[in-house]
Design an enzyme around this catalytic site. Structure first.
Site, PDB file in Angstrom:
ATOM      1  N   ASP A 126       0.873  -1.441   0.400  1.00 56.30           N
ATOM      2  CA  ASP A 126       0.078   0.145   0.067  1.00 56.30           C
ATOM      3  C   ASP A 126       0.614   1.351   0.634  1.00 56.30           C
ATOM      4  OD1 ASP A 126      -3.011   1.105   0.675  1.00 56.30           O
ATOM      5  OD2 ASP A 126      -1.266   2.425   1.514  1.00 56.30           O
ATOM      6  N   ASN A 157      -2.856  13.196  -3.769  1.00 54.71           N
ATOM      7  CA  ASN A 157      -4.300  13.927  -3.829  1.00 54.71           C
ATOM      8  C   ASN A 157      -4.640  14.783  -3.821  1.00 54.71           C
ATOM      9  OD1 ASN A 157      -4.608  10.906  -6.222  1.00 54.71           O
ATOM     10  ND2 ASN A 157      -5.907  10.390  -5.043  1.00 54.71           N
ATOM     11  N   GLU A 212      -4.918   1.997  -4.339  1.00 46.44           N
ATOM     12  CA  GLU A 212      -3.366   1.986  -3.956  1.00 46.44           C
ATOM     13  C   GLU A 212      -2.773   1.059  -3.472  1.00 46.44           C
ATOM     14  OE1 GLU A 212      -5.549   2.774  -1.821  1.00 46.44           O
ATOM     15  OE2 GLU A 212      -4.088   4.047  -0.105  1.00 46.44           O
TER      16      GLU A 212
HETATM   17  N1  LIG Z   1      -5.213   9.105  -8.097  1.00 51.89           N
HETATM   18  C1  LIG Z   1      -5.930   8.191  -7.913  1.00 51.89           C
HETATM   19  N2  LIG Z   1      -6.490   8.001  -6.290  1.00 51.89           N
HETATM   20  C2  LIG Z   1      -7.227   6.833  -6.160  1.00 51.89           C
HETATM   21  C3  LIG Z   1      -7.346   5.600  -7.097  1.00 51.89           C
HETATM   22  N3  LIG Z   1      -7.514   4.872  -6.237  1.00 51.89           N
HETATM   23  C4  LIG Z   1      -8.424   5.126  -4.915  1.00 51.89           C
HETATM   24  N4  LIG Z   1      -6.900   6.716  -4.850  1.00 51.89           N
HETATM   25  C5  LIG Z   1      -7.247   7.490  -3.770  1.00 51.89           C
HETATM   26  O1  LIG Z   1      -6.475   7.007  -3.090  1.00 51.89           O
HETATM   27  C6  LIG Z   1      -6.714   7.130  -1.998  1.00 51.89           C
HETATM   28  C7  LIG Z   1      -6.965   6.269  -0.923  1.00 51.89           C
HETATM   29  O2  LIG Z   1      -6.549   6.726   0.746  1.00 51.89           O
HETATM   30  P1  LIG Z   1      -6.250   5.794   1.767  1.00 51.89           P
HETATM   31  O3  LIG Z   1      -7.540   4.857   2.035  1.00 51.89           O
HETATM   32  O4  LIG Z   1      -7.212   7.189   2.920  1.00 51.89           O
HETATM   33  O5  LIG Z   1      -4.843   6.285   2.592  1.00 51.89           O
HETATM   34  P2  LIG Z   1      -3.941   6.289   2.327  1.00 51.89           P
HETATM   35  O6  LIG Z   1      -3.649   8.719   2.278  1.00 51.89           O
HETATM   36  O7  LIG Z   1      -2.524   6.246   1.271  1.00 51.89           O
HETATM   37  O8  LIG Z   1      -3.226   7.132   3.618  1.00 51.89           O
HETATM   38  P3  LIG Z   1      -2.084   5.481   4.110  1.00 51.89           P
HETATM   39  O9  LIG Z   1      -2.596   3.928   3.720  1.00 51.89           O
HETATM   40  O10 LIG Z   1      -2.856   5.436   5.571  1.00 51.89           O
HETATM   41  O11 LIG Z   1      -0.959   5.498   4.319  1.00 51.89           O
HETATM   42  C8  LIG Z   1      -8.201   8.027  -1.536  1.00 51.89           C
HETATM   43  O12 LIG Z   1      -7.824   9.430  -1.820  1.00 51.89           O
HETATM   44  C9  LIG Z   1      -8.869   7.451  -3.063  1.00 51.89           C
HETATM   45  O13 LIG Z   1      -9.519   8.646  -3.151  1.00 51.89           O
HETATM   46  C10 LIG Z   1      -6.972   6.289  -8.029  1.00 51.89           C
HETATM   47  O14 LIG Z   1      -7.025   5.087  -9.614  1.00 51.89           O
HETATM   48  N5  LIG Z   1      -5.736   7.262  -8.581  1.00 51.89           N
END
Ligand SMILES: Nc1nc2c(ncn2[C@@H]2O[C@H](COP(=O)(O)OP(=O)(O)OP(=O)(O)O)[C@@H](O)[C@H]2O)c(=O)[nH]1
Length: 415
Positions: free
Chosen positions: A262, A270, A304
């Site tokens: 992850d 983002n 992600e």
């Molecule tokens: N740009 C983009 N963002 C995505 C995609 N799929 C998911 N996301 C974003 O990935 C983010 C996942 O964030 P969180 O699950 O809160 O996790 P994090 O910010 O990585 O925090 P931690 O995992 O705790 O380190 C969300 O803001 C989703 O909108 C994608 O295909 N493209």
């Protein structure tokens, strides 16, 4: 087998078939000759329908050019060349059809896709209409002008003209695709080869039916490869997708290790730089993960999160491979252009000043099957728990589930 290799095999198959198929066709029964003469219509029409369904505009127009060329050969060029306008039509086909395929290949897909394909229709129809008008013109001067062209071209041996033309097309389209960082597709190459070989061997009986039948088959194989990619690969990152992972998981047993990965604080990326930069980060991480050693295969699990499946029981080797890739990702300086930041006015990427390089890190959780596991989902669950521990431990690290040496007792299993 990689897609590039399959495409190369198709090109070689097309080139090789000119050596044996026409002679086999001529010596075969009337029914087979009739079948092969009509097969190109069926195969190319099917390729056209499928390419329209997948919205592959370029490919659909290339198929149209091939269909039209086959039609011209069947309806206009089945008489000796010196008769009437036949030689003119032949030269028109030799020069125009490859030129149209070349133009379709080098123009950006969106030019062809926009305006409901009006641009592409104009592109295809304008030279053909002009040539037909000149042919049907009753003016003596036009005919003399066209005839002089045939004399000029006929003065050179056809193979030389065609070889030179094809070589130019190939070099220019490769240069353009390299500039655009576009891998290109072999559909244009296959169409050019089929048209070139047909014109080159025009006096060989059965050459057009043979070449266009093989072309139709090759294009259908390309479309099948395309649908395979759509079904099993992630469009954004280019790695295998969740459907592919599910299919693999059904067959997993015994010797394997499964890692969940992850990206850390991805939401902050983002929110700070915008979704496009987030997508770039996903692509970069996915591509770096594919370099993992120990025979690991990368899948995008969703969002992600990525999964790597190792077909190995050697935990130490898998941990070392994962750790190497984690360090590589953390050490990679990711440059964000300021235009990509949310709220900043759009400018071209090349003009935009760079902001300080960002560090991307990933957390990883590794698990392996246990004797008591009822299914692979339980391994995924443990890898997810290990990943959660890695996040709790401050991120940018790997945690693994505990290895149990204990085997379940036979009595307990029986009970
Ligand atoms: N740009 C983009 N963002 C995505 C995609 N799929 C998911 N996301 C974003 O990935 C983010 C996942 O964030 P969180 O699950 O809160 O996790 P994090 O910010 O990585 O925090 P931690 O995992 O705790 O380190 C969300 O803001 C989703 O909108 C994608 O295909 N493209």
């Amino acid at each position: 087998m990689s897609h590039r290799l399959i495409q190369l095999c198709l090109a070689l198959f097309l080139a090789a078939s000119v050596l044996f198929l026409p002679s086999w066709l001529v010596s075969s029964s009337y029914e087979i000759q009739w079948l092969l003469q009509n097969l190109p219509w069926v195969l190319l029409a099917s390729a056209w329908i499928v390419s329209r369904i997948y919205r592959l505009q370029k490919l659909s127009f290339m198929v149209l050019v091939s269909l039209a060329s086959y039609g011209v050969i069947q309806w206009k060029l089945q008489v000796p060349l010196p008769q009437g306008n036949t030689e003119l039509i032949f030269w028109g086909l030799c020069l125009l059809a490859p030129l149209l395929v070349f133009l379709l290949d080098v123009l950006p897909e969106k030019w062809i896709a926009t305006g409901r394909g009006g641009f592409a229709y104009a592109l295809l129809l304008a030279p053909v209409a002009l040539f037909s008008m000149l042919l049907s013109s009753s003016a003596e001067a036009t005919h003399r002008w066209l005839a002089s062209w045939v004399t000029v071209l006929g003065g050179y041996p056809l193979p030389w003209v065609l070889t030179l033309m094809m070589a130019c097309y190939f070099v220019i389209s490769t240069l353009i695709q390299t500039r655009r960082r576009d891998k290109g597709d072999s559909a244009a190459l296959l169409c050019l080869m089929a048209l070139g070989l047909t014109c080159y061997q025009f006096d060989t009986p059965g050459v057009s039916s043979s070449m266009f039948t093989i072309l139709g088959l090759c294009l259908l194989v390309l479309l099948m490869l395309h649908s395979y990619r759509l079904a099993f690969f992630d469009l954004l990152t280019g790695v295998r997708n969740r459907r592919s992972l599910d299919a693999v998981m059904q067959g997993l047993s015994g010797r394997y290790q499964l890692a969940m990965i992850d990206i850390d604080h991805f939401k902050t990326f983002n929110d700070t730089f915008g979704h496009d930069v987030g997508d770039d980060v996903l692509r970069l991480v996915a591509q770096m993960l594919t370099r993992v050693k120990a025979g690991g295969t990368v899948y995008r699990y969703g969002g992600e999160e990525f999964t790597i499946v190792f077909r190995s029981r050697e935990r130490k080797r898998c941990l070392a491979a994962l750790d190497a890739i984690r360090e590589e990702i953390a050490a990679y300086p990711f440059y964000v252009r300021s235009t990509q930041s949310a709220g900043v006015a759009r400018r071209s990427r090349s003009q935009a000043p760079k902001v300080a390089p960002q560090t991307i890190t990933v957390s990883m959780g590794l698990a392996q099957p246990r004797a008591e596991d009822a299914n692979v989902e339980q391994v995924v669950k443990r890898a997810d728990e290990a990943l959660y521990q890695a996040k709790q431990a401050g991120r940018n690290c790997i945690k693994a589930d505990r290895i149990l040496n204990r085997r379940p007792s036979r009595r307990r299993v029986a009970a």
